[in-house]
Design a protein around this motif. Structure first.
Motif, PDB file in Angstrom:
ATOM      1  N   LEU A   1       0.813  -1.208   0.000  1.00 17.90           N
ATOM      2  CA  LEU A   1       0.000   0.000   0.000  1.00 17.90           C
ATOM      3  C   LEU A   1       0.852   1.266   0.000  1.00 17.90           C
ATOM      4  O   LEU A   1       0.383   2.305  -0.423  1.00 17.90           O
ATOM      5  N   GLU A   2       2.086   1.150   0.488  1.00 20.98           N
ATOM      6  CA  GLU A   2       2.981   2.312   0.464  1.00 20.98           C
ATOM      7  C   GLU A   2       3.276   2.745  -0.975  1.00 20.98           C
ATOM      8  O   GLU A   2       3.337   3.937  -1.270  1.00 20.98           O
ATOM      9  N   ARG A   3       3.485   1.773  -1.863  1.00 33.49           N
ATOM     10  CA  ARG A   3       3.730   2.106  -3.272  1.00 33.49           C
ATOM     11  C   ARG A   3       2.491   2.779  -3.875  1.00 33.49           C
ATOM     12  O   ARG A   3       2.606   3.729  -4.644  1.00 33.49           O
ATOM     13  N   LEU A   4       1.318   2.284  -3.517  1.00 38.11           N
ATOM     14  CA  LEU A   4       0.077   2.882  -4.006  1.00 38.11           C
ATOM     15  C   LEU A   4      -0.080   4.306  -3.486  1.00 38.11           C
ATOM     16  O   LEU A   4      -0.419   5.219  -4.246  1.00 38.11           O
ATOM     17  N   LEU A   5       0.214   4.529  -2.211  1.00 38.05           N
ATOM     18  CA  LEU A   5       0.139   5.879  -1.653  1.00 38.05           C
ATOM     19  C   LEU A   5       1.135   6.800  -2.357  1.00 38.05           C
ATOM     20  O   LEU A   5       0.813   7.947  -2.673  1.00 38.05           O
ATOM     21  N   GLY A   6       2.338   6.304  -2.644  1.00 38.71           N
ATOM     22  CA  GLY A   6       3.317   7.104  -3.385  1.00 38.71           C
ATOM     23  C   GLY A   6       2.811   7.466  -4.774  1.00 38.71           C
ATOM     24  O   GLY A   6       2.998   8.598  -5.236  1.00 38.71           O
ATOM     25  N   GLU A   7       2.142   6.533  -5.429  1.00 40.93           N
ATOM     26  CA  GLU A   7       1.593   6.802  -6.761  1.00 40.93           C
ATOM     27  C   GLU A   7       0.428   7.789  -6.682  1.00 40.93           C
ATOM     28  O   GLU A   7       0.270   8.654  -7.544  1.00 40.93           O
ATOM     29  N   PHE A   8      -0.379   7.687  -5.638  1.00 40.27           N
ATOM     30  CA  PHE A   8      -1.445   8.677  -5.405  1.00 40.27           C
ATOM     31  C   PHE A   8      -0.844  10.079  -5.311  1.00 40.27           C
ATOM     32  O   PHE A   8      -1.333  11.020  -5.927  1.00 40.27           O
ATOM     33  N   ARG A   9       0.206  10.202  -4.517  1.00 43.46           N
ATOM     34  CA  ARG A   9       0.830  11.520  -4.316  1.00 43.46           C
ATOM     35  C   ARG A   9       1.412  12.051  -5.617  1.00 43.46           C
ATOM     36  O   ARG A   9       1.297  13.244  -5.915  1.00 43.46           O
ATOM     37  N   ALA A  10       2.027  11.180  -6.410  1.00 43.49           N
ATOM     38  CA  ALA A  10       2.569  11.598  -7.706  1.00 43.49           C
ATOM     39  C   ALA A  10       1.438  12.048  -8.624  1.00 43.49           C
ATOM     40  O   ALA A  10       1.548  13.063  -9.322  1.00 43.49           O
TER      41      ALA A  10
END
Length: 191
Positions: A1-10
């Motif tokens: 989920l951390e990768r998904l949150l990073g992609e959300f922020r991008a």
């Protein structure tokens, strides 16, 4: 989920992909986008070759493919059958919704929210009956709700970061509305 949150922020920080992108201006959100599934887009191209709307939807999916892939992986870990059939993915940043019914959905949806908003806030609230409202905690977990019942996003701190994914299906086989909530929200395995 951390990768998904990073992609959300991008996504939210990219003015071409997210930023103050509001595909549906009547929706209260900093950013709101709908991605159609590759299978749904392929069917649309078969039905209407050369459709400008479908070509634009393919381009939007291509620009946001990393976000799509991470989102699809999360739901596949919890419900592989649903992951194979959902047709749309709503991607939101700072969404606050009023009570509504998803009239075009052909079945239940899954919701997932990420960010720094407080635990116990910003989930999905759904009317189970005239006197019972269920608060489905979707922070870091997938909750399955039938959006054909009245539902909305529970309040959360105004200064908090909240991103959400709503996985849903339109068209295809119609499932009779069932219970408003299907189960206790499920954490994504491997996270």
């Amino acid at each position: 989920l951390e990768r998904l949150l990073g992609e959300f922020r991008a996504w939210a920080g990219d003015g071409r992909r997210g930023g103050p992108n509001r595909e549906r201006p009547s929706i209260r959100a900093a950013s709101y986008m709908i991605l159609r599934s590759p299978a749904s887009l392929a069917r649309a191209l078969e039905e209407r070759p050369g459709s400008l709307k479908t070509r634009r939807a393919w381009a939007k999916l291509a620009a946001n493919r990393a976000l799509w892939d991470l989102a699809e992986e999360a739901v596949r870990r919890v419900d592989p059958a649903f992951a194979a059939q959902f047709t749309e993915l709503a991607v939101t940043h700072r969404f606050t919704g009023s009570p509504h019914i998803d009239k075009q959905n052909s079945g239940p949806f899954y919701g997932l929210a990420l960010g720094d908003f407080p635990e116990g806030e910003g989930g999905v609230r759904v009317e189970c009956s005239a006197r019972v409202v269920c608060d489905v905690n979707t922070r870091g977990r997938l909750g399955r709700v039938d959006g054909r019942h009245v539902h909305w996003v529970a309040p959360y701190a105004a200064d908090a970061e909240r991103y959400s994914l709503i996985y849903y299906t339109t068209g295809g086989a119609f499932l009779e509305p069932g219970p408003a909530v299907f189960s206790v929200p499920v954490s994504v395995p491997g996270e």
